[in-house]
Design a protein around this motif. Structure first.
Motif, PDB file in Angstrom:
ATOM      1  N   GLY A 112       0.566  -1.024   0.234  1.00 35.63           N
ATOM      2  CA  GLY A 112       0.069  -0.084  -0.250  1.00 35.63           C
ATOM      3  C   GLY A 112       0.721   1.369   0.080  1.00 35.63           C
ATOM      4  N   TRP A 169      -0.056  -4.159  10.319  1.00 35.47           N
ATOM      5  CA  TRP A 169      -1.183  -3.216   9.783  1.00 35.47           C
ATOM      6  C   TRP A 169      -0.260  -2.620   7.931  1.00 35.47           C
ATOM      7  N   HIS A 221      -3.385  -2.018   2.363  1.00 34.65           N
ATOM      8  CA  HIS A 221      -4.271  -0.608   2.860  1.00 34.65           C
ATOM      9  C   HIS A 221      -4.093   0.673   1.677  1.00 34.65           C
ATOM     10  N   THR A 222      -4.404   1.740   1.726  1.00 35.05           N
ATOM     11  CA  THR A 222      -5.576   2.551   0.779  1.00 35.05           C
ATOM     12  C   THR A 222      -4.707   3.639   1.439  1.00 35.05           C
ATOM     13  N   THR A 276      -5.866   5.152   4.182  1.00 36.22           N
ATOM     14  CA  THR A 276      -6.986   6.057   4.837  1.00 36.22           C
ATOM     15  C   THR A 276      -6.650   6.428   6.098  1.00 36.22           C
ATOM     16  N   ASP A 332      -5.459   4.652   8.540  1.00 35.07           N
ATOM     17  CA  ASP A 332      -3.319   3.920   7.352  1.00 35.07           C
ATOM     18  C   ASP A 332      -3.014   4.943   8.545  1.00 35.07           C
TER      19      ASP A 332
END
Length: 309
Positions: free
Chosen positions: A171, A282, A287-288, A290, A293
């Protein structure tokens, strides 16, 4: 969590609450609060509930969450007034219900709010929290209450070195996280060695362990017409009392607590290493970018930059 869960809908949560706690749900609202679990306000029939979805592995299992919430309910029933206890499900009497990849629980909606960090550091409030924790620590441990165990093992630093040896492409924040962890490998190893040394000392004194909340900081406190309540009992465990003292010591109450410095150090390391482990998982996962994040990356940098390293 700040972001809604992608794996479960409000309708699914409302349906579970209808089945197990509140048969006439009329309103549900997602609450972008906290970090680590998802929360909703659910109302109907003149009642309002605070509903939490705790995700399972690696921090929890269905059994560990049920034991923690059942223990909190037992403490409240025994007269520990600061406990905001979960409600049993109508059909089973259990305090958690499986929903998608997590465990759902419900507590009464409290008439109050969480104090700010500044408010939580005011002497009068610190005294209130001290008194509440003293009652908790004197309470008879509920049956089935889990014992605290170290959250990382002796291979933790080596495992992190191996995991961060190659680029992460999971990510947009992956490489920033990987690089930060890799740069602190030697410090993490020193922290881990000291942590496990202190954990052995704590286990040699198991006869002194007491019921502990685990995270009684200001975000897990509610004050108002309800008095002072401690919420979020998922970390309830038998442990040295110092497990609950970090924020009180930071607020200047250390001289009154009769705290063992070695155990204070243990649980500072317990928090730091558990957070590093969680953030490593994590950011190694998809993940993108956010808000959650970015908050997690800030948290990772904070834990890695502790002056004690």
């Amino acid at each position: 969590m700040l972001s809604r869960p992608s794996f479960v809908s409000d309708d699914a949560i409302a349906s579970a609450v209808t089945t197990h706690w509140l048969p006439d749900v009329a309103e549900i609202a997602y609450l972008p609060w906290g970090f680590g679990a998802h929360h909703w306000r659910v109302a109907g029939g003149g009642r309002t509930l605070f509903v939490t979805l705790d995700q399972l592995e690696p921090r929890h299992t269905e059994a560990s969450l049920e034991a923690a919430y059942a223990g909190a309910a037992a403490l409240a029933a025994a007269g520990v007034e600061a406990v905001c206890a979960p409600l049993p499900a109508r059909s089973s009497g259990r305090f958690t219900v499986g929903v998608e990849a997590g465990a759902l629980s419900a507590t009464p909606w409290l008439d109050g709010r969480s104090p700010t960090e500044a408010e939580a550091g005011e002497p009068q409030h610190v005294h209130q929290v001290e008194a509440a924790l003293a009652v908790l620590h004197r309470a008879t441990p509920p049956a089935g209450l889990r014992r605290w165990t170290p959250q990382v093992g002796p291979d933790f630093a080596d495992e992190l070195r191996a995991r961060t040896a190659q680029p992460w492409r999971s990510g947009p924040l992956a490489e920033a996280a990987r690089g930060a962890i890799a740069a602190r490998g030697a410090v993490i190893e020193r922290w881990t060695d000291r942590y496990l040394e202190l954990a052995d000392l704590a286990r040699a004194r198991r006869h002194l362990w007491v019921p502990t909340h685990g995270e009684p900081h200001n975000r897990n406190q509610v004050v108002g017409a309800c008095g002072l309540k401690l919420v979020d009992w998922e970390s309830l465990a038998l442990a040295p009392r110092e497990r609950d003292y970090a924020d009180l010591i930071a607020a200047g109450a250390g001289d009154r607590l009769d705290a063992d410095p070695a155990m204070v150090e243990l649980f500072a390391l317990d928090w730091r290493l558990a957070e590093i482990a969680e953030y490593a998982r994590w950011f190694a996962a998809p993940h993108t970018g956010t808000d959650d994040d970015h908050t997690a990356l800030e948290g990772l940098h904070e834990e890695l930059s502790e002056a004690s390293g």
